[in-house]
Design a protein around this motif. Structure first.
Motif, PDB file in Angstrom:
ATOM      1  N   GLY A 555       0.807  -1.214   0.000  1.00  0.00           N
ATOM      2  CA  GLY A 555       0.000   0.000   0.000  1.00  0.00           C
ATOM      3  C   GLY A 555       0.839   1.263   0.000  1.00  0.00           C
ATOM      4  O   GLY A 555       0.406   2.305   0.481  1.00  0.00           O
ATOM      5  N   VAL A 556       2.073   1.178  -0.525  1.00  0.00           N
ATOM      6  CA  VAL A 556       2.904   2.380  -0.606  1.00  0.00           C
ATOM      7  C   VAL A 556       2.345   3.280  -1.711  1.00  0.00           C
ATOM      8  O   VAL A 556       2.005   2.802  -2.793  1.00  0.00           O
ATOM      9  N   GLU A 557       2.261   4.583  -1.433  1.00  0.00           N
ATOM     10  CA  GLU A 557       1.600   5.470  -2.378  1.00  0.00           C
ATOM     11  C   GLU A 557       2.532   5.978  -3.481  1.00  0.00           C
ATOM     12  O   GLU A 557       2.092   6.443  -4.513  1.00  0.00           O
ATOM     13  N   GLU A 558       3.873   5.888  -3.262  1.00  0.00           N
ATOM     14  CA  GLU A 558       4.798   6.459  -4.237  1.00  0.00           C
ATOM     15  C   GLU A 558       4.698   5.702  -5.569  1.00  0.00           C
ATOM     16  O   GLU A 558       4.555   4.486  -5.580  1.00  0.00           O
ATOM     17  N   ARG A 559       4.793   6.464  -6.665  1.00  0.00           N
ATOM     18  CA  ARG A 559       4.709   5.786  -7.957  1.00  0.00           C
ATOM     19  C   ARG A 559       6.083   5.553  -8.572  1.00  0.00           C
ATOM     20  O   ARG A 559       6.223   4.753  -9.480  1.00  0.00           O
ATOM     21  N   VAL A 560       7.089   6.286  -8.047  1.00  0.00           N
ATOM     22  CA  VAL A 560       8.477   6.194  -8.520  1.00  0.00           C
ATOM     23  C   VAL A 560       8.495   6.191 -10.050  1.00  0.00           C
ATOM     24  O   VAL A 560       7.944   7.108 -10.656  1.00  0.00           O
ATOM     25  N   TRP A 561       9.078   5.143 -10.670  1.00  0.00           N
ATOM     26  CA  TRP A 561       9.040   5.124 -12.146  1.00  0.00           C
ATOM     27  C   TRP A 561       8.406   3.830 -12.625  1.00  0.00           C
ATOM     28  O   TRP A 561       8.730   3.305 -13.660  1.00  0.00           O
ATOM     29  N   PHE A 562       7.456   3.337 -11.793  1.00  0.00           N
ATOM     30  CA  PHE A 562       6.841   2.066 -12.136  1.00  0.00           C
ATOM     31  C   PHE A 562       5.597   2.339 -12.968  1.00  0.00           C
ATOM     32  O   PHE A 562       4.613   2.883 -12.488  1.00  0.00           O
ATOM     33  N   LEU A 563       5.688   1.913 -14.217  1.00  0.00           N
ATOM     34  CA  LEU A 563       4.635   2.196 -15.193  1.00  0.00           C
ATOM     35  C   LEU A 563       3.251   1.837 -14.655  1.00  0.00           C
ATOM     36  O   LEU A 563       2.302   2.614 -14.730  1.00  0.00           O
ATOM     37  N   ALA A 564       3.153   0.630 -14.065  1.00  0.00           N
ATOM     38  CA  ALA A 564       1.837   0.137 -13.655  1.00  0.00           C
ATOM     39  C   ALA A 564       1.142   1.116 -12.717  1.00  0.00           C
ATOM     40  O   ALA A 564      -0.073   1.300 -12.776  1.00  0.00           O
ATOM     41  N   LEU A 565       1.910   1.767 -11.836  1.00  0.00           N
ATOM     42  CA  LEU A 565       1.306   2.617 -10.817  1.00  0.00           C
ATOM     43  C   LEU A 565       0.824   3.952 -11.390  1.00  0.00           C
ATOM     44  O   LEU A 565       0.153   4.717 -10.700  1.00  0.00           O
ATOM     45  N   TYR A 566       1.190   4.226 -12.625  1.00  0.00           N
ATOM     46  CA  TYR A 566       0.715   5.455 -13.262  1.00  0.00           C
ATOM     47  C   TYR A 566      -0.604   5.210 -14.002  1.00  0.00           C
ATOM     48  O   TYR A 566      -1.234   6.131 -14.479  1.00  0.00           O
ATOM     49  N   TRP A 571      -6.154  -1.241 -14.495  1.00  0.00           N
ATOM     50  CA  TRP A 571      -5.090  -1.769 -15.349  1.00  0.00           C
ATOM     51  C   TRP A 571      -3.822  -2.115 -14.570  1.00  0.00           C
ATOM     52  O   TRP A 571      -2.897  -2.688 -15.128  1.00  0.00           O
ATOM     53  N   GLN A 572      -3.755  -1.740 -13.296  1.00  0.00           N
ATOM     54  CA  GLN A 572      -2.473  -1.887 -12.583  1.00  0.00           C
ATOM     55  C   GLN A 572      -2.067  -3.355 -12.425  1.00  0.00           C
ATOM     56  O   GLN A 572      -0.951  -3.738 -12.787  1.00  0.00           O
ATOM     57  N   TRP A 573      -3.003  -4.184 -11.898  1.00  0.00           N
ATOM     58  CA  TRP A 573      -2.618  -5.592 -11.698  1.00  0.00           C
ATOM     59  C   TRP A 573      -2.306  -6.288 -13.013  1.00  0.00           C
ATOM     60  O   TRP A 573      -1.268  -6.967 -13.105  1.00  0.00           O
ATOM     61  N   PRO A 574      -3.175  -6.130 -14.062  1.00  0.00           N
ATOM     62  CA  PRO A 574      -2.815  -6.783 -15.329  1.00  0.00           C
ATOM     63  C   PRO A 574      -1.433  -6.344 -15.828  1.00  0.00           C
ATOM     64  O   PRO A 574      -0.654  -7.175 -16.317  1.00  0.00           O
ATOM     65  N   THR A 575      -1.127  -5.061 -15.693  1.00  0.00           N
ATOM     66  CA  THR A 575       0.177  -4.576 -16.175  1.00  0.00           C
ATOM     67  C   THR A 575       1.322  -5.244 -15.413  1.00  0.00           C
ATOM     68  O   THR A 575       2.310  -5.697 -16.001  1.00  0.00           O
ATOM     69  N   ILE A 576       1.162  -5.313 -14.084  1.00  0.00           N
ATOM     70  CA  ILE A 576       2.228  -5.918 -13.273  1.00  0.00           C
ATOM     71  C   ILE A 576       2.425  -7.378 -13.692  1.00  0.00           C
ATOM     72  O   ILE A 576       3.550  -7.830 -13.934  1.00  0.00           O
ATOM     73  N   ILE A 577       1.311  -8.093 -13.830  1.00  0.00           N
ATOM     74  CA  ILE A 577       1.423  -9.513 -14.197  1.00  0.00           C
ATOM     75  C   ILE A 577       2.020  -9.653 -15.593  1.00  0.00           C
ATOM     76  O   ILE A 577       2.897 -10.494 -15.843  1.00  0.00           O
ATOM     77  N   PHE A 578       1.597  -8.771 -16.492  1.00  0.00           N
ATOM     78  CA  PHE A 578       2.128  -8.786 -17.853  1.00  0.00           C
ATOM     79  C   PHE A 578       3.653  -8.572 -17.837  1.00  0.00           C
ATOM     80  O   PHE A 578       4.409  -9.287 -18.485  1.00  0.00           O
TER      81      PHE A 578
END
Lengths: 605, 255
Positions: A555-566, A571-578
């Protein structure tokens, strides 16, 4: 008039080019050839991409060329001295002035794949010049050649400087810090740029990339023709200066005794402790760490990378990496230590000839590595977690620290005896103290193996931390001890059974009959595919897959440079799994294709 | 149980190929216990390869080696306890000083610390390496490397010494020192094998000689038998079928 036996400048240059090409031809066997073909293919892809930049996004051409320049500057530092095929020592007895020899060596330096690939990339300059008419194309062509010479010269001068001035721990560590910072900037340099405002400072950044030697060509093309000629002339003058500096450095290098990367010492060394077995082996190993400039440089690289990377992210107010600086240091430190037996060379014979010494040697090396890396990692971890104020990070840091330390201590000795990369014996190394003579590509792949294997040893601890943070800490300690003990045991068993083969791999090189096919035997498209997979598969798997996975779970709120979190939440979970799937597929492909080839080849034999 | 009646070294049918090149082809050698054995042969004859296989540093393609009846490749640990080896051109723990190398290896072998200290002192002194207390092995000259290698071979008082080119690059004074040490070792019942292409050294020191050429033993036995009536050098040139060159060509070589 020169000495009657000395050929003229043109003839010396020709001989040098022929000699360089002959050396290259003779080394084009097995993995070397495969590495060369893959490197050239990758380089050509990048070169044509650069030309595409000149056509499609001309505003970004100067910064793209700056990347090529940085490749020429940092390439030799990363790969330990630039693998000089033609060493100046070979020609020290020729009756010719240093300037003449330097010019001839420079000609030889161009007879290789890297300058040719760079020249293709620099063809982006005439392409860019096309926008300014025929004169622009002409100036672009001239600038391409002059820029190439400048880049090669800068690279040579840096190699010469390192060769001459890295003679003490301080300078070796300084080179290490520069290298580590450069690697950190390459991976996370976008953060400070973004912090400085990115797009609206276009003016200063555009000026900056034109002031760099790589941008002079663009500046010349854009300038009125008189100024353009002046810029090109000034560039030629810079080349002349660099050549003069280089020949001076070469002349000094040839007459300064090579000390094989030994720092100066005062006084008689402290006596070795009275101990036996692993402890005496560790004492030997610790002295080697402290007295070998290559190891000091690599250690400084690891630590500075671990410190700088989180700090870069702090500039965009992302503190999330700060607690993990120590953990990064462990993985980097392990990656730099994975060729322990290769770097000691044939000294292995003494371990093999001493009854029962294999176990002591492996355990001693593990112990010494823990003594070197452990305290630094501990201090970085504690300080980082305290300063960041991220209290959720405590169980992660405390659980993963012992897991990774133990994993690192186990993985490095295991890889050192299973994936040894032979180099030049320490006492036979030449004028460059930071070069081990090992095949840099093979050493780099060894480092990538560590990047995979060491974090993998901490997966159980990470899993348990997710379920119960403090049970995770206990798991971390347990798996750490188990990895160090178990992998170390496999390593010394392997050394006992295969030590002779390792020794002779270092003494005579790999056995000539291809017992098992190398990547060189793969069809070209697979060979390129496998290399690219190894190079970039970590990107989807770790930073774009597993890291956002962990952050979402926590549950960390930072998005850093992780595409999925943007992306929108759906779409976040599918992107991470992809991303994880892509990463695993690429690694699977890179591992399985050569294995399939080798099994089909062995059934044919 | 191995006894003194077993030869110090016996190799049976040693064979080693590097790719297409057959470096050692069916070598049978017997080195009697207590003998001082010289292994001679032209460059590239297979001396170093043979010795490496005999002591357990290179796995033979076929054949076997026994040291005082102990099979080198089956009872590796026991065999290693009996021999001291000086290989040609191998690295050392390069970033230790000479004293540290000997101390380290002595303690690693499990010798008592007092014994290690005493032997280290004496070896460094006798081999005149004690002047270089601060010098790391990586900075040693070629001759000094030979001497520290010899010290390593002697440190644990082995029953058999196997020395590959012990006199190469060693100055005449040090060479005389080494010869005296080796003679004393042999005089006390130790067995020595040296390889060399300096015939005069072999003739002075050795009581047994083996001549290797093109990976095969062309003559072996007591020095007197191999040498016959002439000098060892004459017998050697005769045996390996060599022809001394240097008389033709090079007409331009006038200062």
């Amino acid at each position: 008039m020169a000495h009657p036996l000395t050929p003229g400048p043109a003839a010396s240059a020709q001989h040098m080019i022929r000699m360089r090409l002959a050396l290259m031809r003779n080394s084009l066997r097995g993995d070397n050839a495969s590495n060369l073909y893959t490197g050239v293919s990758l380089g050509l892809v990048l070169a044509f991409a650069t030309i595409a930049v000149a056509v499609l996004w001309p505003a970004h051409l100067p910064v793209t060329l700056a990347v090529w320049l940085s490749g020429w500057i940092f390439g030799p530092i990363f790969i330990g001295g630039g693998g000089e095929a033609l060493r100046p020592e070979y020609f020290s007895m020729l009756p010719a002035t240093p300037g003449r020899i330097a010019a001839a060596l420079l000609a030889g330096a161009f007879a290789g794949p890297a300058p040719v690939v760079t020249l293709v990339a620099l063809m982006s300059l005439p392409v860019y010049g096309w926008r300014f008419g025929p004169a622009g194309v002409l100036i672009g062509l001239a600038a391409a050649v002059i820029t190439l010479i400048t880049m090669v010269m800068i690279s040579r001068v840096i190699v010469a400087l390192i060769g001459l001035f890295v003679r003490s721990r301080v300078t070796a560590a300084a080179v290490g810090v520069v290298t580590g910072t450069a690697v950190a900037l390459c991976s996370n340099g976008w953060a400070p740029v973004a912090a400085l405002g990115g797009a609206d400072t276009a003016a200063w950044s555009q000026l900056f990339v034109r002031v760099l030697p790589s941008g002079w060509g663009v500046a010349a093309i854009e300038a009125p023709w008189l100024l353009a000629l002046a810029i090109l002339a000034a560039n030629a003058a810079v080349i002349a200066l660099l050549l003069a500096a280089w020949s001076g450095l070469l002349a000094r290098r040839v007459v300064s005794a090579a000390r094989g990367g030994v720092p100066p010492r005062r006084g008689t060394p402290r006596p070795l402790p009275v101990a036996a077995g692993a402890r005496i082996a560790a004492a030997k190993e610790l002295r080697t760490w402290w007295r070998d400039l290559v190891r000091i440089q690599l250690l400084a690289t690891a630590l500075s990378y671990a410190v700088v990377t989180p700090l870069l992210l702090v500039t965009v107010d992302a503190w999330v990496m700060v607690p993990f600086a120590g953990l990064i240091a462990i993985v980097m430190g392990a990656a730099n230590s994975a060729n322990l037996y290769g770097s000691d060379g044939t000294a292995l014979w003494l371990t093999l000839m001493t009854p029962g010494a294999e176990r002591a040697d492996v355990r001693g090396r593990q112990l010494a590595w823990l003594v070197i890396v452990g305290p630094a990692a501990l201090v970085l971890s504690l300080a980082g977690t305290l300063i960041s104020g991220l209290s959720w990070a405590w169980p992660w840091v405390l659980g993963l620290l012992p897991a990774l330390l133990g994993g690192g201590a186990g993985v490095i000795v295991l890889l050192a005896v299973t994936s040894l990369v032979p180099g030049t014996d320490p006492h036979k190394r030449g004028g460059n103290p930071l070069s081990t003579g090992a095949d840099e590509t093979a050493e780099t792949s060894l480092a990538w193996l560590v990047f995979l294997a060491v974090p993998a040893t901490a997966l159980p601890a990470a899993g348990v931390i997710l379920l119960n943070p403090w049970a995770g800490v206990v798991t971390g300690v347990l798996t750490g001890v188990l990895s160090a003990w178990g992998l170390g045991k496999i390593a010394y068993r392997r050394l006992e059974s295969h030590g002779i083969e390792l020794l002779n791999l270092m003494k005579y090189g790999p056995p000539p009959e291809p017992a098992r096919p190398t990547t060189a035997d793969l069809p070209t498209h697979h060979r390129i595919g496998v290399t690219i997979s190894y190079l970039i598969a970590w990107l989807p798997l770790f930073p774009q897959g597993l890291a956002p996975l962990v952050m979402k779970i926590l549950g960390v709120e930072e998005r850093v440079w992780f595409l999925a979190l943007y992306l929108p939440p759906i779409w976040q979970w599918p992107t991470i799994i992809f991303m994880i799937a892509i990463g695993l597929l690429m690694y699977g492909y890179a591992v399985l294709i050569p294995m399939r080839l080798s099994s089909s080849a062995s059934t044919n034999r | 149980m191995p006894t003194h009646r077993e030869p110090a070294l016996r190799t049976t049918g040693l064979r080693k190929a590097f790719g297409d090149h057959l470096a050692v082809d069916d070598i049978h050698l017997t080195v009697p216990a207590g003998s001082f054995y010289g292994l001679v042969g032209p460059n590239g004859a297979g001396k170093t390869t043979t010795l490496a296989m005999a002591v357990g540093l290179l796995r033979p393609d076929s054949g076997s080696a026994e040291i005082f009846g102990v099979d080198v490749w089956r009872d590796t640990v026991q065999a290693k306890g009996l021999i001291g080896v000086l290989p040609d051109g191998n690295a050392m723990p390069e970033r230790l000083t000479g004293r540290e190398v000997l101390t380290y290896l002595g303690l690693l072998r499990g010798l008592p610390p007092a014994v290690v200290a005493e032997r280290t002192d004496e070896l460094l002194q006798v081999l005149e390496l004690d002047v270089a207390e601060r010098t790391l092995v990586i900075e040693y000259s070629t001759g000094m490397r030979k001497k520290i290698g010899l010290a390593v071979a002697l440190l644990h008082a082995p029953r058999l010494l196997v020395l590959d080119e012990p006199f190469e690059a060693v100055d005449p004074v040090s060479a005389a020192t080494i010869r005296t040490i080796l003679r004393r070792f042999a005089g006390n019942g130790g067995s020595v094998i040296i390889s060399s292409h300096v015939m005069s050294f072999v003739e002075q020191l050795c009581d047994h000689v083996g001549v290797i050429s093109d990976g095969r033993v062309v003559a072996a036995g007591p020095l007197a038998d191999v040498r016959g009536a002439g000098t060892l050098e004459e017998a050697f040139v005769d045996l390996v079928g060599a022809r001394t060159g240097g008389t033709e060509g090079l007409a331009w070589l006038t200062p």
